[in-house]
Design a protein around this motif. Structure first.
Motif, PDB file in Angstrom:
ATOM      1  N   CYS A 452       0.837  -1.211   0.000  1.00 22.64           N
ATOM      2  CA  CYS A 452       0.000   0.000   0.000  1.00 22.64           C
ATOM      3  C   CYS A 452       0.864   1.250   0.000  1.00 22.64           C
ATOM      4  O   CYS A 452       1.836   1.353   0.757  1.00 22.64           O
ATOM      5  CB  CYS A 452      -0.917  -0.025   1.227  1.00 22.64           C
ATOM      6  SG  CYS A 452      -1.885   1.490   1.459  1.00 22.64           S
ATOM      7  N   LEU A 453       0.488   2.201  -0.864  1.00 25.04           N
ATOM      8  CA  LEU A 453       1.117   3.521  -0.925  1.00 25.04           C
ATOM      9  C   LEU A 453       0.067   4.578  -0.598  1.00 25.04           C
ATOM     10  O   LEU A 453      -0.974   4.649  -1.272  1.00 25.04           O
ATOM     11  CB  LEU A 453       1.700   3.786  -2.311  1.00 25.04           C
ATOM     12  CG  LEU A 453       2.757   2.815  -2.837  1.00 25.04           C
ATOM     13  CD1 LEU A 453       3.092   3.157  -4.290  1.00 25.04           C
ATOM     14  CD2 LEU A 453       4.001   2.867  -1.965  1.00 25.04           C
ATOM     15  N   THR A 454       0.320   5.389   0.434  1.00 27.35           N
ATOM     16  CA  THR A 454      -0.567   6.525   0.731  1.00 27.35           C
ATOM     17  C   THR A 454      -0.179   7.694  -0.172  1.00 27.35           C
ATOM     18  O   THR A 454       0.996   8.074  -0.236  1.00 27.35           O
ATOM     19  CB  THR A 454      -0.451   6.938   2.203  1.00 27.35           C
ATOM     20  OG1 THR A 454      -0.768   5.812   3.024  1.00 27.35           O
ATOM     21  CG2 THR A 454      -1.433   8.056   2.518  1.00 27.35           C
ATOM     22  N   LEU A 455      -1.167   8.262  -0.863  1.00 29.75           N
ATOM     23  CA  LEU A 455      -0.893   9.287  -1.868  1.00 29.75           C
ATOM     24  C   LEU A 455      -1.276  10.669  -1.354  1.00 29.75           C
ATOM     25  O   LEU A 455      -2.297  10.821  -0.661  1.00 29.75           O
ATOM     26  CB  LEU A 455      -1.669   8.975  -3.152  1.00 29.75           C
ATOM     27  CG  LEU A 455      -1.402   7.586  -3.760  1.00 29.75           C
ATOM     28  CD1 LEU A 455      -2.299   7.359  -4.967  1.00 29.75           C
ATOM     29  CD2 LEU A 455       0.070   7.453  -4.148  1.00 29.75           C
ATOM     30  N   PRO A 456      -0.513  11.713  -1.721  1.00 27.86           N
ATOM     31  CA  PRO A 456      -0.831  13.083  -1.277  1.00 27.86           C
ATOM     32  C   PRO A 456      -1.849  13.783  -2.164  1.00 27.86           C
ATOM     33  O   PRO A 456      -2.166  14.959  -1.932  1.00 27.86           O
ATOM     34  CB  PRO A 456       0.537  13.780  -1.345  1.00 27.86           C
ATOM     35  CG  PRO A 456       1.250  13.089  -2.467  1.00 27.86           C
ATOM     36  CD  PRO A 456       0.795  11.654  -2.408  1.00 27.86           C
ATOM     37  N   THR A 457      -2.362  13.124  -3.171  1.00 30.24           N
ATOM     38  CA  THR A 457      -3.204  13.749  -4.178  1.00 30.24           C
ATOM     39  C   THR A 457      -4.538  14.208  -3.585  1.00 30.24           C
ATOM     40  O   THR A 457      -5.165  13.488  -2.802  1.00 30.24           O
ATOM     41  CB  THR A 457      -3.476  12.768  -5.328  1.00 30.24           C
ATOM     42  OG1 THR A 457      -2.262  12.087  -5.653  1.00 30.24           O
ATOM     43  CG2 THR A 457      -3.995  13.485  -6.546  1.00 30.24           C
ATOM     44  N   ALA A 458      -4.984  15.395  -3.985  1.00 25.73           N
ATOM     45  CA  ALA A 458      -6.255  15.945  -3.517  1.00 25.73           C
ATOM     46  C   ALA A 458      -7.406  15.410  -4.352  1.00 25.73           C
ATOM     47  O   ALA A 458      -7.233  15.000  -5.505  1.00 25.73           O
ATOM     48  CB  ALA A 458      -6.221  17.472  -3.579  1.00 25.73           C
ATOM     49  N   SER A 459      -8.590  15.423  -3.747  1.00 21.90           N
ATOM     50  CA  SER A 459      -9.785  14.963  -4.455  1.00 21.90           C
ATOM     51  C   SER A 459     -10.054  15.838  -5.670  1.00 21.90           C
ATOM     52  O   SER A 459      -9.788  17.046  -5.673  1.00 21.90           O
ATOM     53  CB  SER A 459     -10.990  15.017  -3.503  1.00 21.90           C
ATOM     54  OG  SER A 459     -12.148  14.577  -4.151  1.00 21.90           O
ATOM     55  N   GLY A 460     -10.551  15.224  -6.735  1.00 23.22           N
ATOM     56  CA  GLY A 460     -10.853  15.940  -7.969  1.00 23.22           C
ATOM     57  C   GLY A 460      -9.740  15.879  -8.983  1.00 23.22           C
ATOM     58  O   GLY A 460      -9.958  16.224 -10.142  1.00 23.22           O
ATOM     59  N   ASN A 461      -8.556  15.471  -8.573  1.00 19.32           N
ATOM     60  CA  ASN A 461      -7.455  15.327  -9.510  1.00 19.32           C
ATOM     61  C   ASN A 461      -7.481  13.934 -10.145  1.00 19.32           C
ATOM     62  O   ASN A 461      -8.355  13.119  -9.876  1.00 19.32           O
ATOM     63  CB  ASN A 461      -6.112  15.537  -8.801  1.00 19.32           C
ATOM     64  CG  ASN A 461      -5.891  16.995  -8.424  1.00 19.32           C
ATOM     65  OD1 ASN A 461      -6.481  17.891  -9.028  1.00 19.32           O
ATOM     66  ND2 ASN A 461      -5.043  17.239  -7.430  1.00 19.32           N
TER      67      ASN A 461
END
Length: 549
Positions: A452-461
Motif C-alpha cells: 500500500c502507498l498513501t498518496l498526497p493527491t487531492a480529491s478531484g485530480n
C-alpha cells in the motif's frame, strides 16, 4: 434456500474497471516513451471461486422413505476426482449399468439353494427354476419402515413383489423413476412382522439372480458418522464396496434439524440420498451425482444417508459427510495488514474468515503450487455465491466459511488472502510526481501479499499509473481507494491507465503482483508538468519536433 444478501447491492470485482480509465493514443505514446516503458501484457483475471447451493428438503416420495444400510470403513484419502472447472462427470447410463450387473450375476456360481430368509444388508445369490417362485422371509420389527429392495437377474425377465404379513402386496416405487423395470425399489410398510419377498421366473430357463434389502428405519447395519468424522476441515473418508444386486449402504448422521450437510462420493456411479427419521427423502444427488451434495436438514432426527448403485451394478466408492453449517476444524483467518503474506502451510479444507467491521473484503486461496477452488458460506451454511462469487463482497461483522469445493480432493496445503477495503495497517507514504521523483519500487513477498502507498493527491485530480517492471520483474495490479475504502479505479495490471479521483482524500494505491518478483510503478498526478520533456512545435516538412529514447 435463498441466497444471503450481505451489505446491499453487489459491487464490481476488484480487478474489474471500477473507476475512470482513459487512454489517449498520443498521450500514451509520449508518457510511455518518457519513462522508458516496455509493453507488458495485462494479466488474466483470477478465476472466480465456485460454490454449490444447499438443497432444500425435497417433497416426500409416494412411499414413506427413510434410511439404513450396510457401510464401509474409514481409511485413506479419496481417490482423485475432477476439479472445479474440469469437464463435468459423465452421465450415468442405467441400462448399461444394469446389463453389466446382469453379466456379473451370470458369471457367479449360483448353484447353491436359496435360503429361507434374507438378512438385512446381505446380498444373496442363487437361482429360480423355470416358471417357479422363490420366497424369502423378511422380518420387520416395527410398524412403519422403508424397505429398499434390489433384485438383479442374470438373464430374461423375473418379477418380484413384497407381501405384508396380512397377505397384501406392498406398494413400491423405483428410485430411478417410473417406467424402469429394474433398479432399487422403495417400499413403505405399515405392519410389523414377517414379510415375504417373492421372486418369480417368467422364463423357460433356470435363472440366476442376486437380491438384498435394507430396512432403513430399523437397520443396525448403518455406519455411524460421529462428530469427529464430520469435521468440515478434515472429514473421515468411508470406503464401501457394493456387490452386484446390493440395495445400498447407509450412514447415520450426528446432525440436527437446521444443519447443512455436505456429502461427497468419489464416483458419479453411486447416488446419495438423505432421509429423516420418518422416512422422508430430503435431498438426493440423482440429477448431478458427480458433484457434492449440500443438503439443508429438516424434519426429525436421526438423519441417514444412503449410497446406492441404483441399477444394481457392483461398485466401490469413497464417501464423506461433513457439517457445512457451524463448521469445525477450520483455521481462523483475520484480515491481513499490507505487507503481510498469508500462511500457506495449512492443509485443512476450510477457513473461517473473521470480518471485524462492515466493509468490502477480497478473499482468495493462495499457495506455492496449485490452489484449490471453493466457495464462501455464511456460518449457517448459506452459500454466498450471489454476492461473493467473484472473490469480493460486502460483509457485515461476523464469521464466514470458505471451503474447498467437494470434488477438489487434492487440495493439499494452501493459504487464504483476506483483505479489507478499509485496511490502513502497513501503508507507507508514496508520491504522485513519479515522472520527476522516480517510480515506487519493491519486491512482492509471499503469495497473496498486498502492498500500500498513501498518496498526497487531492480529491478531484487524476493519476497516471505506469507499470515499469525491471528485467525479470512483474507488473503491479493497482487499485486506488479513497479514505472510506471506496474503489476509485483499477488498472487490471495494465502497462498504462488514467485514474480520476472522485472520493475523499487521503487516497491509497493497493498493489498486488507475482510473489518474489520486483516491480516499478510510476504514479504521476495529471496536470503536473515536472519530469516532462519539452515538445517543440514541428515545422512543415519531413522533420519532427522532438526525439525521445
Amino acid at each position: 434456500m435463498n441466497f444471503l444478501s450481505i451489505g446491499g447491492t453487489p459491487r464490481r470485482k476488484w480487478g474489474g474497471r471500477g473507476g475512470t480509465l482513459a487512454s489517449g493514443a498520443l498521450l500514451l505514446t509520449v508518457l510511455a516513451s518518457l519513462v522508458g516503458q516496455t509493453d507488458v501484457a495485462q494479466a488474466a483475471p483470477a478465476r472466480p471461486a465456485a460454490a454449490s447451493s444447499p438443497q432444500a428438503p425435497a417433497a416426500a416420495p409416494g412411499a414413506s422413505p427413510d434410511a439404513a444400510a450396510s457401510a464401509g470403513t474409514p481409511d485413506e484419502p479419496l481417490p482423485p476426482a475432477p476439479k472445479v472447472g474440469a469437464q463435468p462427470a459423465p452421465r450415468t447410463d442405467p441400462k448399461a449399468e444394469h446389463e453389466a450387473a446382469a453379466r456379473s450375476v451370470g458369471q457367479g456360481a449360483l448353484s447353491a439353494a436359496c435360503p429361507a430368509a434374507l438378512e438385512p444388508s446381505t446380498t444373496v445369490s442363487c437361482s429360480v427354476e423355470p416358471n417357479q417362485t422363490v420366497s424369502f422371509a423378511l422380518t420387520l420389527p416395527q410398524q412403519k419402515d422403508l424397505v429398499l429392495l434390489q433384485v438383479v437377474a442374470a438373464q430374461g425377465w423375473i418379477s418380484s413383489k413384497l407381501v405384508a404379513p396380512d397377505g397384501a402386496t406392498v406398494t413400491c416405487e423405483n428410485v430411478l423413476g417410473a417406467g424402469y423395470a429394474y433398479g432399487v425399489l422403495r417400499c413403505a410398510t405399515g405392519q410389523a412382522g414377517v414379510y415375504a419377498l417373492q421372486i418369480h421366473d417368467n422364463n423357460g430357463l433356470q435363472t440366476a439372480f442376486s437380491a438384498s434389502y435394507v430396512p432403513l428405519l430399523t437397520s443396525a447395519a448403518c455406519k455411524a458418522v460421529t462428530a469427529a468424522d464430520r469435521k468440515l476441515g478434515a472429514p473421515t473418508v468411508f470406503h464401501g464396496s457394493l456387490p452386484a444386486g446390493s440395495a445400498g449402504d447407509c450412514y447415520t448422521l450426528d446432525l440436527a434439524a437446521g444443519d447443512v450437510l455436505r456429502g461427497y462420493a468419489s464416483t458419479y456411479q453411486v447416488v446419495q440420498a438423505v432421509y429423516d427419521a420418518t422416512g422422508k427423502e430430503l435431498c438426493n444427488s440423482q440429477r448431478d451425482p458427480g458433484s457434492g451434495l449440500d443438503c439443508a436438514l429438516a424434519g426429525t432426527a436421526p438423519f441417514r444417508v444412503t449410497v446406492q448403485q441404483s441399477s444394481g451394478a457392483a461398485q466401490e466408492y469413497g464417501f464423506t459427510a461433513a457439517r457445512l453449517s457451524r463448521p469445525e476444524g477450520c483455521a481462523v483467518v483475520e484480515p491481513q495488514a499490507f505487507g503481510v503474506s498469508p500462511d500457506v502451510t495449512g492443509t485443512v479444507r476450510c477457513r473461517v474468515l473473521r470480518a471485524p467491521q462492515a466493509a468490502r473484503y477480497a478473499f482468495a486461496p493462495v499457495g506455492a503450487a496449485t490452489t484449490p477452488y471453493g466457495g464462501l458460506f455464511s456460518s449457517d451454511g448459506t452459500v454466498l455465491l450471489a454476492t461473493c462469487g467473484n472473490g469480493t463482497c460486502d460483509l457485515t461483522p461476523g464469521d464466514y466459511v470458505w471451503v474447498v469445493e467437494a470434488r477438489n480432493t487434492e487440495a493439499g496445503a494452501f493459504g487464504m488472502a483476506f483483505h479489507s477495503a478499509k485496511e490502513t495497517r502497513g501503508c507507507v507514504p508514496g508520491n504522485d510526481n513519479g515522472l520527476a521523483a522516480g517510480p515506487a519500487t519493491g519486491t512482492f513477498g509471499g503469495p497473496g501479499q498486498q502492498l500500500c502507498l498513501t498518496l498526497p493527491t487531492a480529491s478531484g485530480n487524476g493519476l497516471y499509473l505506469l507499470n515499469r517492471p525491471p528485467a525479470g520483474g512483474t507488473s503491479a495490479g493497482v487499485v486506488v481507494q479513497d479514505a472510506s475504502g471506496a474503489q476509485q479505479c483499477d488498472n487490471n495490471g495494465a502497462s498504462y491507465a488514467v485514474c480520476r479521483l472522485t472520493g475523499t482524500a487521503p487516497f491509497r494505491a493497493v498493489l498486488s503482483g507475482t510473489a518474489s518478483q520486483a516491480y516499478q510503478l510510476v504514479v504521476h498526478r495529471t496536470g503536473e508538468a515536472a519530469g516532462c520533456g519539452a515538445w517543440p512545435q514541428s515545422p512543415f516538412g519531413g522533420s519532427w519536433g522532438a526525439e525521445v529514447p
